[in-house]
Design a protein around this motif. Structure first.
Motif, PDB file in Angstrom:
ATOM      1  N   THR A  63      -6.443  13.560   0.433  1.00  0.00           N
ATOM      2  CA  THR A  63      -7.304  12.432   0.810  1.00  0.00           C
ATOM      3  C   THR A  63      -7.520  11.452  -0.329  1.00  0.00           C
ATOM      4  O   THR A  63      -8.269  10.482  -0.159  1.00  0.00           O
ATOM      5  CB  THR A  63      -8.669  12.957   1.287  1.00  0.00           C
ATOM      6  OG1 THR A  63      -9.263  13.757   0.244  1.00  0.00           O
ATOM      7  CG2 THR A  63      -8.515  13.808   2.536  1.00  0.00           C
ATOM      8  N   SER A  64      -6.893  11.691  -1.465  1.00  0.00           N
ATOM      9  CA  SER A  64      -7.051  10.778  -2.596  1.00  0.00           C
ATOM     10  C   SER A  64      -6.205   9.532  -2.401  1.00  0.00           C
ATOM     11  O   SER A  64      -5.289   9.506  -1.574  1.00  0.00           O
ATOM     12  CB  SER A  64      -6.658  11.472  -3.908  1.00  0.00           C
ATOM     13  OG  SER A  64      -5.280  11.833  -3.884  1.00  0.00           O
ATOM     14  N   SER A  69      -4.522  -0.619  -6.301  1.00  0.00           N
ATOM     15  CA  SER A  69      -5.775  -0.970  -5.634  1.00  0.00           C
ATOM     16  C   SER A  69      -6.402   0.195  -4.898  1.00  0.00           C
ATOM     17  O   SER A  69      -7.536   0.086  -4.425  1.00  0.00           O
ATOM     18  CB  SER A  69      -5.527  -2.121  -4.648  1.00  0.00           C
ATOM     19  OG  SER A  69      -4.617  -1.717  -3.635  1.00  0.00           O
ATOM     20  N   GLY A  70      -5.684   1.307  -4.764  1.00  0.00           N
ATOM     21  CA  GLY A  70      -6.217   2.455  -4.051  1.00  0.00           C
ATOM     22  C   GLY A  70      -6.305   2.250  -2.560  1.00  0.00           C
ATOM     23  O   GLY A  70      -7.160   2.850  -1.896  1.00  0.00           O
ATOM     24  N   ASP A  71      -5.428   1.411  -1.998  1.00  0.00           N
ATOM     25  CA  ASP A  71      -5.482   1.098  -0.567  1.00  0.00           C
ATOM     26  C   ASP A  71      -4.745   2.108   0.297  1.00  0.00           C
ATOM     27  O   ASP A  71      -4.753   1.980   1.523  1.00  0.00           O
ATOM     28  CB  ASP A  71      -4.891  -0.292  -0.305  1.00  0.00           C
ATOM     29  CG  ASP A  71      -5.760  -1.403  -0.845  1.00  0.00           C
ATOM     30  OD1 ASP A  71      -6.969  -1.147  -1.032  1.00  0.00           O
ATOM     31  OD2 ASP A  71      -5.240  -2.510  -1.089  1.00  0.00           O
ATOM     32  N   ILE A  72      -4.099   3.086  -0.295  1.00  0.00           N
ATOM     33  CA  ILE A  72      -3.312   4.032   0.496  1.00  0.00           C
ATOM     34  C   ILE A  72      -3.613   5.450   0.039  1.00  0.00           C
ATOM     35  O   ILE A  72      -3.771   5.713  -1.160  1.00  0.00           O
ATOM     36  CB  ILE A  72      -1.805   3.729   0.375  1.00  0.00           C
ATOM     37  CG1 ILE A  72      -1.004   4.627   1.309  1.00  0.00           C
ATOM     38  CG2 ILE A  72      -1.322   3.876  -1.061  1.00  0.00           C
ATOM     39  CD1 ILE A  72       0.445   4.228   1.440  1.00  0.00           C
ATOM     40  N   ASN A  80       4.284   7.370   5.942  1.00  0.00           N
ATOM     41  CA  ASN A  80       5.260   6.302   5.688  1.00  0.00           C
ATOM     42  C   ASN A  80       6.641   6.890   5.396  1.00  0.00           C
ATOM     43  O   ASN A  80       7.658   6.375   5.879  1.00  0.00           O
ATOM     44  CB  ASN A  80       4.804   5.435   4.529  1.00  0.00           C
ATOM     45  CG  ASN A  80       3.639   4.539   4.888  1.00  0.00           C
ATOM     46  OD1 ASN A  80       3.396   4.263   6.066  1.00  0.00           O
ATOM     47  ND2 ASN A  80       2.909   4.082   3.895  1.00  0.00           N
ATOM     48  N   SER A  81       6.689   7.951   4.611  1.00  0.00           N
ATOM     49  CA  SER A  81       7.970   8.588   4.299  1.00  0.00           C
ATOM     50  C   SER A  81       8.594   9.188   5.553  1.00  0.00           C
ATOM     51  O   SER A  81       9.800   9.080   5.784  1.00  0.00           O
ATOM     52  CB  SER A  81       7.775   9.684   3.249  1.00  0.00           C
ATOM     53  OG  SER A  81       7.396   9.140   2.008  1.00  0.00           O
ATOM     54  N   PHE A  82       7.756   9.820   6.386  1.00  0.00           N
ATOM     55  CA  PHE A  82       8.261  10.418   7.621  1.00  0.00           C
ATOM     56  C   PHE A  82       8.787   9.341   8.573  1.00  0.00           C
ATOM     57  O   PHE A  82       9.868   9.489   9.157  1.00  0.00           O
ATOM     58  CB  PHE A  82       7.143  11.214   8.289  1.00  0.00           C
ATOM     59  CG  PHE A  82       7.557  11.862   9.586  1.00  0.00           C
ATOM     60  CD1 PHE A  82       8.303  13.030   9.587  1.00  0.00           C
ATOM     61  CD2 PHE A  82       7.199  11.307  10.797  1.00  0.00           C
ATOM     62  CE1 PHE A  82       8.697  13.624  10.776  1.00  0.00           C
ATOM     63  CE2 PHE A  82       7.580  11.893  11.987  1.00  0.00           C
ATOM     64  CZ  PHE A  82       8.328  13.053  11.982  1.00  0.00           C
ATOM     65  N   ALA A  83       8.023   8.264   8.721  1.00  0.00           N
ATOM     66  CA  ALA A  83       8.455   7.176   9.608  1.00  0.00           C
ATOM     67  C   ALA A  83       9.737   6.536   9.100  1.00  0.00           C
ATOM     68  O   ALA A  83      10.646   6.223   9.885  1.00  0.00           O
ATOM     69  CB  ALA A  83       7.347   6.131   9.718  1.00  0.00           C
ATOM     70  N   LEU A  84       9.836   6.337   7.788  1.00  0.00           N
ATOM     71  CA  LEU A  84      11.048   5.760   7.207  1.00  0.00           C
ATOM     72  C   LEU A  84      12.242   6.676   7.432  1.00  0.00           C
ATOM     73  O   LEU A  84      13.324   6.229   7.829  1.00  0.00           O
ATOM     74  CB  LEU A  84      10.849   5.516   5.707  1.00  0.00           C
ATOM     75  CG  LEU A  84      12.068   5.014   4.933  1.00  0.00           C
ATOM     76  CD1 LEU A  84      12.549   3.675   5.484  1.00  0.00           C
ATOM     77  CD2 LEU A  84      11.741   4.889   3.442  1.00  0.00           C
ATOM     78  N   GLY A  85      12.059   7.974   7.194  1.00  0.00           N
ATOM     79  CA  GLY A  85      13.151   8.915   7.390  1.00  0.00           C
ATOM     80  C   GLY A  85      13.597   8.992   8.838  1.00  0.00           C
ATOM     81  O   GLY A  85      14.795   9.017   9.133  1.00  0.00           O
ATOM     82  N   ALA A 228       2.624   0.191   2.444  1.00  0.00           N
ATOM     83  CA  ALA A 228       3.951   0.673   2.823  1.00  0.00           C
ATOM     84  C   ALA A 228       4.519   1.663   1.820  1.00  0.00           C
ATOM     85  O   ALA A 228       5.683   2.054   1.937  1.00  0.00           O
ATOM     86  CB  ALA A 228       4.909  -0.505   2.982  1.00  0.00           C
ATOM     87  N   TYR A 229       3.736   2.087   0.844  1.00  0.00           N
ATOM     88  CA  TYR A 229       4.235   3.009  -0.175  1.00  0.00           C
ATOM     89  C   TYR A 229       4.594   4.355   0.444  1.00  0.00           C
ATOM     90  O   TYR A 229       3.908   4.858   1.334  1.00  0.00           O
ATOM     91  CB  TYR A 229       3.196   3.224  -1.268  1.00  0.00           C
ATOM     92  CG  TYR A 229       3.129   2.117  -2.296  1.00  0.00           C
ATOM     93  CD1 TYR A 229       3.875   0.951  -2.146  1.00  0.00           C
ATOM     94  CD2 TYR A 229       2.310   2.235  -3.408  1.00  0.00           C
ATOM     95  CE1 TYR A 229       3.811  -0.058  -3.069  1.00  0.00           C
ATOM     96  CE2 TYR A 229       2.241   1.221  -4.352  1.00  0.00           C
ATOM     97  CZ  TYR A 229       2.985   0.069  -4.176  1.00  0.00           C
ATOM     98  OH  TYR A 229       2.923  -0.933  -5.097  1.00  0.00           O
ATOM     99  N   THR A 230       5.687   4.943  -0.062  1.00  0.00           N
ATOM    100  CA  THR A 230       6.126   6.264   0.359  1.00  0.00           C
ATOM    101  C   THR A 230       5.802   7.278  -0.729  1.00  0.00           C
ATOM    102  O   THR A 230       5.390   6.923  -1.842  1.00  0.00           O
ATOM    103  CB  THR A 230       7.633   6.271   0.637  1.00  0.00           C
ATOM    104  OG1 THR A 230       8.332   5.928  -0.572  1.00  0.00           O
ATOM    105  CG2 THR A 230       7.993   5.280   1.735  1.00  0.00           C
TER     106      THR A 230
END
Length: 276
Positions: A63-64, A69-72, A80-85, A228-230
């Motif tokens: 949950t960190s 900016s700490g937005d994700i 995001n990684s799962f969706a990208l993969g 959008a960071y993975t």
């Protein structure tokens, strides 16, 4: 010692060597994981003794927030990684199958030249075409969009090669029978070729999913929004010498490894045997 005993002894030796090799390759990952189970403040080092803070460390870490900016959150990075993969693998598999189908069954003029060009792309590293691809993406106004993460990379010479080699083994009598039954090109593809291609498609999908999950450089080039960071990309913000950095490395390795372990037989059968 008779022939049967010699064969059994050789099999035992083979299994011992395989187990030893597997343990040797897994040991660094286990040592990394064990280091993340100790309470915060413990010196960061690879170790073999697990600690008692596994649930506390990973529970708070998931949950960190990450980024500048700490937005994700870490959970959002995993998503995001799962969706990208998933998108990466699904589109690449579909495009490769359709391209191979067109080259084999539509008698495209210059099909051999087209296929040779596709094979030549295998000789070039993926990173070699990032700059011209980025220029195209920028001209289309797709920078900082999820579409830009996947769409420019959906063409796959390797996937087309696998499907082409498989489709060449399909008997021509199937196509002739389909024509006699009045089946068009699309119906022949959907009702006959697609079911036959599913084992190969499933195996290729898994390989491409792992490839998409591990993408780093292209997401860095085409996106700057932290939403959008993975997982792989955000490692740069945690660092490799910190407890959060080690836990993120474990999370980056875990999902692809589990998938490969669970479906390794299907992967081998699909890539080398097809549906035979």
């Amino acid at each position: 010692m008779n022939a049967i005993e010699k064969r059994r002894a050789a099999q035992v030796l083979d299994h011992i060597l395989l187990i030893a090799g597997a343990l040797l390759m897994c040991l660094p990952v286990y040592a990394l994981f064990a280091a993340t189970t100790h309470v915060p403040g413990t010196p960061i080092m690879l170790r073999l003794d697990p600690g008692g803070a596994l649930l506390e460390n990973y529970g708070s870490f998931l949950t960190s927030s990450g980024g500048f900016s700490g937005d994700i959150t870490v959970v959002a990075m995993i998503w995001n990684s799962f969706a990208l993969g998933m998108a990466f693998a699904a589109l690449k598999t579909a495009v490769s199958l359709l391209a191979a189908y067109a080259l084999i069954y539509f008698r495209v003029r210059g099909a051999s030249v087209i296929f040779a060009v596709l094979l030549l792309t295998l000789m070039l590293p993926l990173e070699s075409r990032f700059l011209p691809t980025y220029e195209v993406v920028a001209n289309l106004g797709l920078v900082n969009t999820r579409t830009a993460l996947v769409l420019p990379l959906v063409a796959s010479g390797l996937g087309t090669l696998f499907f082409r080699q498989f489709l060449m083994t399909v008997p021509d009598t199937m196509l002739e029978s389909a024509k006699l039954d009045g089946a068009g090109a699309w119906k022949f593809f959907m009702d006959i070729l697609l079911p036959l291609s599913l084992p190969t498609a499933a195996a290729l999908f898994l390989v491409l999913f792992v490839n998409g999950w591990n993408q780093y450089l292209w997401p860095v080039i085409v996106t700057s929004e932290e939403s959008a960071y993975t997982v792989v990309r955000d490692m740069q913000f945690f660092g490799r010498a910190s407890l959060p950095g080690l836990m993120l490395a474990i999370l980056a390795v875990l999902p692809p490894s589990i998938l490969v372990i669970l479906f390794q037989r299907q992967v081998i059968k699909g890539l080398f045997d097809g549906s035979h």
